[in-house]
Design a protein around this motif. Structure first.
Motif, mmCIF file in Angstrom:
data_model
loop_
_atom_site.group_PDB
_atom_site.id
_atom_site.type_symbol
_atom_site.label_atom_id
_atom_site.label_comp_id
_atom_site.label_asym_id
_atom_site.label_seq_id
_atom_site.Cartn_x
_atom_site.Cartn_y
_atom_site.Cartn_z
ATOM 1 N N PHE A 264 0.892 -1.093 -0.164
ATOM 2 C CA PHE A 264 -0.043 0.038 0.052
ATOM 3 C C PHE A 264 0.876 1.214 -0.053
ATOM 4 O O PHE A 264 0.826 1.984 0.922
ATOM 5 C CB PHE A 264 -0.952 -0.078 1.366
ATOM 6 C CG PHE A 264 -2.069 -1.140 1.327
ATOM 7 C CD1 PHE A 264 -3.264 -0.903 0.598
ATOM 8 C CD2 PHE A 264 -1.816 -2.350 1.515
ATOM 9 C CE1 PHE A 264 -4.167 -1.848 0.538
ATOM 10 C CE2 PHE A 264 -2.708 -3.428 1.753
ATOM 11 C CZ PHE A 264 -3.945 -3.312 1.098
ATOM 12 N N ALA B 113 -20.186 -16.150 9.959
ATOM 13 C CA ALA B 113 -20.452 -16.742 8.702
ATOM 14 C C ALA B 113 -20.254 -15.526 7.572
ATOM 15 O O ALA B 113 -20.874 -14.763 7.657
ATOM 16 C CB ALA B 113 -21.684 -17.426 8.571
ATOM 17 N N GLY B 114 -19.247 -15.859 6.803
ATOM 18 C CA GLY B 114 -19.380 -15.128 5.446
ATOM 19 C C GLY B 114 -18.692 -13.863 5.705
ATOM 20 O O GLY B 114 -18.934 -12.707 4.989
ATOM 21 N N ALA B 115 -17.982 -13.517 7.025
ATOM 22 C CA ALA B 115 -17.390 -12.199 6.966
ATOM 23 C C ALA B 115 -16.313 -11.711 6.400
ATOM 24 O O ALA B 115 -16.154 -10.560 6.138
ATOM 25 C CB ALA B 115 -16.900 -12.068 8.643
ATOM 26 N N ARG C 201 -14.396 -12.085 2.451
ATOM 27 C CA ARG C 201 -14.713 -12.747 1.222
ATOM 28 C C ARG C 201 -13.345 -13.164 0.616
ATOM 29 O O ARG C 201 -12.421 -12.656 0.677
ATOM 30 C CB ARG C 201 -15.183 -11.746 -0.059
ATOM 31 C CG ARG C 201 -14.414 -10.606 -0.001
ATOM 32 C CD ARG C 201 -14.835 -9.666 -1.083
ATOM 33 N NE ARG C 201 -14.102 -8.396 -1.109
ATOM 34 C CZ ARG C 201 -12.999 -8.412 -2.042
ATOM 35 N NH1 ARG C 201 -12.854 -9.382 -2.692
ATOM 36 N NH2 ARG C 201 -12.324 -7.485 -1.811
ATOM 37 N N GLU D 86 -9.706 -11.482 -0.263
ATOM 38 C CA GLU D 86 -10.061 -9.946 0.235
ATOM 39 C C GLU D 86 -8.511 -9.513 0.767
ATOM 40 O O GLU D 86 -7.822 -10.094 1.459
ATOM 41 C CB GLU D 86 -10.972 -10.044 1.430
ATOM 42 C CG GLU D 86 -11.261 -8.363 1.813
ATOM 43 C CD GLU D 86 -12.570 -8.331 2.927
ATOM 44 O OE1 GLU D 86 -12.710 -7.428 3.501
ATOM 45 O OE2 GLU D 86 -12.903 -9.553 3.257
ATOM 46 N N THR E 92 -7.210 -6.776 2.261
ATOM 47 C CA THR E 92 -6.706 -6.091 3.338
ATOM 48 C C THR E 92 -6.629 -7.099 4.542
ATOM 49 O O THR E 92 -5.890 -7.053 5.827
ATOM 50 C CB THR E 92 -7.488 -5.028 3.902
ATOM 51 O OG1 THR E 92 -8.878 -5.507 3.799
ATOM 52 C CG2 THR E 92 -7.490 -3.799 3.209
ATOM 53 N N LEU F 174 -4.067 -1.180 11.178
ATOM 54 C CA LEU F 174 -4.583 -0.291 12.269
ATOM 55 C C LEU F 174 -6.062 -0.428 11.964
ATOM 56 O O LEU F 174 -6.871 0.218 12.952
ATOM 57 C CB LEU F 174 -3.870 1.015 12.473
ATOM 58 C CG LEU F 174 -2.590 1.183 12.647
ATOM 59 C CD1 LEU F 174 -2.002 2.407 12.668
ATOM 60 C CD2 LEU F 174 -2.407 0.598 14.245
ATOM 61 N N ALA F 175 -6.795 -0.438 10.860
ATOM 62 C CA ALA F 175 -8.238 -0.583 10.614
ATOM 63 C C ALA F 175 -8.762 -1.774 10.842
ATOM 64 O O ALA F 175 -9.285 -2.732 9.950
ATOM 65 C CB ALA F 175 -8.761 -0.176 9.335
ATOM 66 N N TRP F 176 -8.555 -2.294 12.320
ATOM 67 C CA TRP F 176 -8.581 -3.779 12.599
ATOM 68 C C TRP F 176 -9.904 -3.888 13.222
ATOM 69 O O TRP F 176 -10.249 -4.922 14.079
ATOM 70 C CB TRP F 176 -7.561 -4.203 13.437
ATOM 71 C CG TRP F 176 -7.174 -5.496 13.628
ATOM 72 C CD1 TRP F 176 -6.627 -6.308 12.765
ATOM 73 C CD2 TRP F 176 -7.212 -6.376 14.734
ATOM 74 N NE1 TRP F 176 -6.576 -7.584 12.841
ATOM 75 C CE2 TRP F 176 -6.621 -7.629 14.237
ATOM 76 C CE3 TRP F 176 -7.545 -5.964 16.297
ATOM 77 C CZ2 TRP F 176 -6.886 -8.563 15.150
ATOM 78 C CZ3 TRP F 176 -7.449 -7.294 16.900
ATOM 79 C CH2 TRP F 176 -7.139 -8.470 16.471
ATOM 80 N N PHE F 177 -10.904 -2.981 12.959
ATOM 81 C CA PHE F 177 -12.198 -3.110 13.659
ATOM 82 C C PHE F 177 -12.790 -4.203 13.607
ATOM 83 O O PHE F 177 -13.804 -4.641 14.502
ATOM 84 C CB PHE F 177 -13.046 -1.669 13.356
ATOM 85 C CG PHE F 177 -14.363 -1.582 14.495
ATOM 86 C CD1 PHE F 177 -14.152 -1.479 15.597
ATOM 87 C CD2 PHE F 177 -15.450 -1.793 13.824
ATOM 88 C CE1 PHE F 177 -15.244 -1.328 16.481
ATOM 89 C CE2 PHE F 177 -16.769 -1.402 14.713
ATOM 90 C CZ PHE F 177 -16.621 -1.476 16.057
ATOM 91 N N ARG F 178 -12.989 -4.660 12.570
ATOM 92 C CA ARG F 178 -14.039 -6.013 12.125
ATOM 93 C C ARG F 178 -13.516 -7.138 13.058
ATOM 94 O O ARG F 178 -14.271 -7.749 13.673
ATOM 95 C CB ARG F 178 -13.717 -6.487 10.781
ATOM 96 C CG ARG F 178 -14.588 -5.694 9.720
ATOM 97 C CD ARG F 178 -14.661 -6.511 8.312
ATOM 98 N NE ARG F 178 -13.581 -6.446 7.777
ATOM 99 C CZ ARG F 178 -13.256 -7.229 6.747
ATOM 100 N NH1 ARG F 178 -14.291 -7.910 6.166
ATOM 101 N NH2 ARG F 178 -12.295 -7.068 5.898
ATOM 102 N N HIS G 223 -11.678 -6.614 15.843
ATOM 103 C CA HIS G 223 -11.471 -6.136 17.174
ATOM 104 C C HIS G 223 -12.937 -6.292 17.735
ATOM 105 O O HIS G 223 -13.271 -6.702 18.898
ATOM 106 C CB HIS G 223 -11.200 -4.909 17.086
ATOM 107 C CG HIS G 223 -11.349 -4.172 18.481
ATOM 108 N ND1 HIS G 223 -10.312 -4.128 19.635
ATOM 109 C CD2 HIS G 223 -12.290 -3.141 19.088
ATOM 110 C CE1 HIS G 223 -10.610 -3.405 20.636
ATOM 111 N NE2 HIS G 223 -11.901 -2.734 20.252
ATOM 112 N N ALA G 224 -13.844 -5.933 16.840
ATOM 113 C CA ALA G 224 -15.419 -6.073 17.454
ATOM 114 C C ALA G 224 -15.808 -7.684 17.544
ATOM 115 O O ALA G 224 -16.719 -7.878 18.662
ATOM 116 C CB ALA G 224 -16.482 -5.727 16.458
#
Lengths: 275, 275
Positions: free
Chosen positions: B61, B135-137, B139, B142, B144, B150-154, B156-157
């Motif tokens: 990137f 499920a299917g979180a 693809r 993908e 990233t 640092l955009a690790w929210f998916r 993290h949640a």
């Protein structure tokens, strides 16, 4: 990029004095949300809507993001805090026109300010060509895309190219920082939230206000292939409001600029009305 | 959570003195990468591999993340900087055992430290039940997901629930903070990077070292349905190394703990070897 004056939890501060420590979960994990809005002569446009979206995002992820005290996101409190921030900075002043950003993480509400991009008028006058597609980058009903999160890297990395983002069913979702509207089959069509796309403030206003130049404004799944048959196209966000797309994936769409201008007029009028 | 001493670009500093301004793109957009690693008696495990992954992510990137000076990510420089950080903090010292984190954004390299979780030994002894699926979180392919951003929210949640994350083809990808290994069909199987999953350091070492208890270690697409037929399961990451899964989606897998113990021994031996 930010102007030197900011507000944290309603207190006017200097951007350079903020500590990373106080925003650590936002930094390390993208655990937070933000929203960016236009400020016209000191007046934040659609502020109540931006705050409602922030509150909805916090409510959707109650454990993953530490929410601030609810009072800090009340409209009057934020409006007051923005006003004091503008008045405190000689580069801005009470009649500042520019961009405001609210970022919420680690229990804090951070307001920052920046000038409008110098080319915004040219962008409104000439529109913006869209010439690429990011195919299948989203999946249908993907939940995080419906929230403007600090974990915004997927979109951030695509910004320079501004591709049309599609889902696994080759349906149009959004642009990295804007919702898309196309004139098609006698309507003004924008993809549904489940495409997925961000529930943009300008998008919501246009859907609520209704017909634009006689075209009903509707949410409808939009196959990428249909873009070859649209008659006009613009994109919307809370800062530029609406920008025409005179060239879309190789096709000339000269009516786009006029349609975008009409959408901007509707959004500006509605913003005045909402106060 | 972090200990009070950190290093920024090789300079020892106090965590509370860092300014948000210097990490703004990481905070606002998740535009950066990080890696977390074990430190045993002052020795960072697999440091060269962690740095290689950070450099690969920056190279993937090149415009979206502002990279630091290359010298700041050289192994000797980082090793030296970690050593000086440990020695500077009376809570750590030269023989510190704990967790290090390297975060790269806005042209800076930030090293922070924290203690090992107090329950790590219990986790090794008793393993961890996995009882849910997201499920299917992801693809397939993908991009990233292959980079620890640092955009690790998916992720993290999802951490508290620790679900098995699958893609749109119902294939297993990973856990929110670990790679998955299962004993199945006479092999030790882990999903391929294109599933997608993070190229975990422990995962790479186990693939390189080869057979574990006579089982060849292979990357192979792993349908979720096959989890009902696996004989043992563990997950790996750079801090816990390997953790057995004695209960996987409702099935008891008593052999998991022993297999995880073997994997930990392999990883510890290999870490010693790599110095």
């Amino acid at each position: 990029m930010n102007l030197p004056t900011v507000c944290v939890d309603g207190v006017v501060q200097r951007w350079e004095d903020l500590r990373l420590q106080d925003f650590a979960q936002g930094f390390f994990f993208g655990a937070g949300f933000f929203t960016t809005f236009r400020i016209d002569a000191g007046r934040p446009l659609f502020l109540a809507r931006h705050l409602a979206r922030l509150r909805a995002s916090l409510a959707a992820f109650p454990t993953a993001v530490r929410a601030p005290e609810p009072a800090l996101l009340h409209e009057d409190a934020v409006r007051d805090s923005l006003r004091r921030g503008l008045e405190a900075d000689p580069l801005m002043g009470a009649r500042f026109t520019g961009v405001g950003k609210l970022a919420v993480s680690d229990g804090h509400v951070l307001c920052t300010f920046r000038p409008l991009a110098p080319d915004l008028e040219a962008l409104h006058r000439e529109g913006r060509t869209l010439d690429s597609v990011e195919a299948g980058a989203y999946r249908r009903a993907e939940r995080t895309v419906n929230h403007k999160g600090l974990a915004w890297f997927r979109q951030h990395a695509l910004l320079p190219r501004l591709p049309v983002i599609t889902n696994e069913a080759d349906e149009v979702c959004e642009l990295p920082t804007a919702n898309l509207f196309v004139q098609f089959d006698g309507a003004l069509v924008t993809p549904p939230l489940a495409a997925p796309c961000l529930p943009g403030i300008a998008r919501a206003v246009l859907l609520e206000v209704g017909p634009l130049e006689g075209l009903p404004v509707v949410e409808r799944a939009l196959p990428l292939a249909d873009l070859s048959r649209v008659q006009a196209c613009f994109f919307s966000n809370a800062v530029a409001l609406a920008v025409g797309v005179p060239h879309l994936l190789g096709r000339a769409l000269p009516d786009s600029l006029r349609l975008a201008e009409r959408a901007r007029a509707v959004l500006e009028a509605r913003a005045l009305h909402e106060g």
